[in-house]
Design a protein around this motif. Structure first.
Motif, mmCIF file in Angstrom:
data_model
loop_
_atom_site.group_PDB
_atom_site.id
_atom_site.type_symbol
_atom_site.label_atom_id
_atom_site.label_comp_id
_atom_site.label_asym_id
_atom_site.label_seq_id
_atom_site.Cartn_x
_atom_site.Cartn_y
_atom_site.Cartn_z
ATOM 1 N N THR A 19 0.858 -1.180 0.000
ATOM 2 C CA THR A 19 0.000 0.000 0.000
ATOM 3 C C THR A 19 0.893 1.228 0.000
ATOM 4 O OG1 THR A 19 -1.768 -1.148 1.166
ATOM 5 C CG2 THR A 19 -1.774 1.273 1.266
ATOM 6 N N VAL A 20 0.617 2.135 -0.921
ATOM 7 C CA VAL A 20 1.377 3.385 -1.014
ATOM 8 C C VAL A 20 0.479 4.497 -0.494
ATOM 9 C CG1 VAL A 20 2.547 4.992 -2.547
ATOM 10 C CG2 VAL A 20 2.662 2.517 -3.001
ATOM 11 N N SER A 21 0.875 5.083 0.644
ATOM 12 C CA SER A 21 0.053 6.117 1.266
ATOM 13 C C SER A 21 0.864 6.891 2.294
ATOM 14 C CB SER A 21 -1.162 5.482 1.942
ATOM 15 O OG SER A 21 -1.910 6.447 2.647
ATOM 16 N N ASP A 22 0.595 8.179 2.364
ATOM 17 C CA ASP A 22 1.192 9.021 3.402
ATOM 18 C C ASP A 22 0.368 8.999 4.686
ATOM 19 O OD1 ASP A 22 3.335 9.885 1.831
ATOM 20 O OD2 ASP A 22 2.211 11.589 1.030
ATOM 21 N N THR A 23 -0.844 8.446 4.621
ATOM 22 C CA THR A 23 -1.748 8.527 5.765
ATOM 23 C C THR A 23 -2.219 7.181 6.310
ATOM 24 O OG1 THR A 23 -3.667 8.722 4.298
ATOM 25 C CG2 THR A 23 -2.621 10.785 5.015
#
Length: 180
Positions: A19-23
């Motif tokens: 999963t690519v996410s900043d949050t």
């Protein structure tokens, strides 16, 4: 027309989910959870799972590490395929690919058009091959992950799918690196 040849034995593959996410965290990663559930329900194994931030080098480093492992046949990432400045997953995937599976993005767009109309033009879903491993970058929405899995990957990652599938050629993806 595609079908399943039920006289053939199902061959499970080992899939890593990124999963690519900043949050997001593992506790609230709905798209990652959805992919894991669908993968396991189909009879495949989860080889690994991780979350990384929207950073091109971090994403490609993670992909590179997984394609170097003998226990990972497929990597599916979710998130970072859009058009904003932080969306760098596609570029990170392409940094790693030896060959791009051009039609994956096209077929994903066709599937998406049936669900979300012309908004499908905003997705940059992609697929490729590197070091004998399949890699797919999907949008971050749960709906897009379901569409990609249920309409494309579930079939292409099933050895029984005819007329052809990704599993039957998996052993040959890196044949150019072996001695003849």
């Amino acid at each position: 027309m595609s079908t399943l040849d039920m006289s053939l034995e199902f061959i499970p593959v080992r899939i890593a989910v990124l999963t690519v996410s900043d949050t997001r965290t593992l506790s609230d990663d709905k798209s990652g959870d959805t992919l894991v559930r669908m993968i396991e329900d189909a009879g495949h194994a989860i080889a690994d799972r991780a979350i990384v931030t929207d950073d091109r080098a971090s994403i490609s480093d993670h992909l590179t590490a997984w394609i170097g492992r003998d226990d990972v046949d497929v990597v599916i990432s979710t998130g970072g395929t859009g058009l904003t400045g932080r969306d760098v997953t596609v570029e990170a995937h392409r940094d790693v690919y030896e060959k791009e599976i051009d039609a994956f993005g096209t077929v994903f767009t066709i599937v998406s058009m049936q669900k979300i109309g012309t908004s499908a033009v905003q997705s940059r879903a992609t697929g490729g091959v590197a070091n004998g491993t399949y890699l797919f970058a999907l949008p971050g929405s749960t709906g897009a992950c379901k569409d990609a899995w249920n309409e494309i990957l579930k079939f292409q990652l099933d050895y029984r799918h005819k007329p052809c599938n990704f599993v039957q050629i998996l052993p040959r993806l890196d044949e150019h690196k072996r001695r003849k």
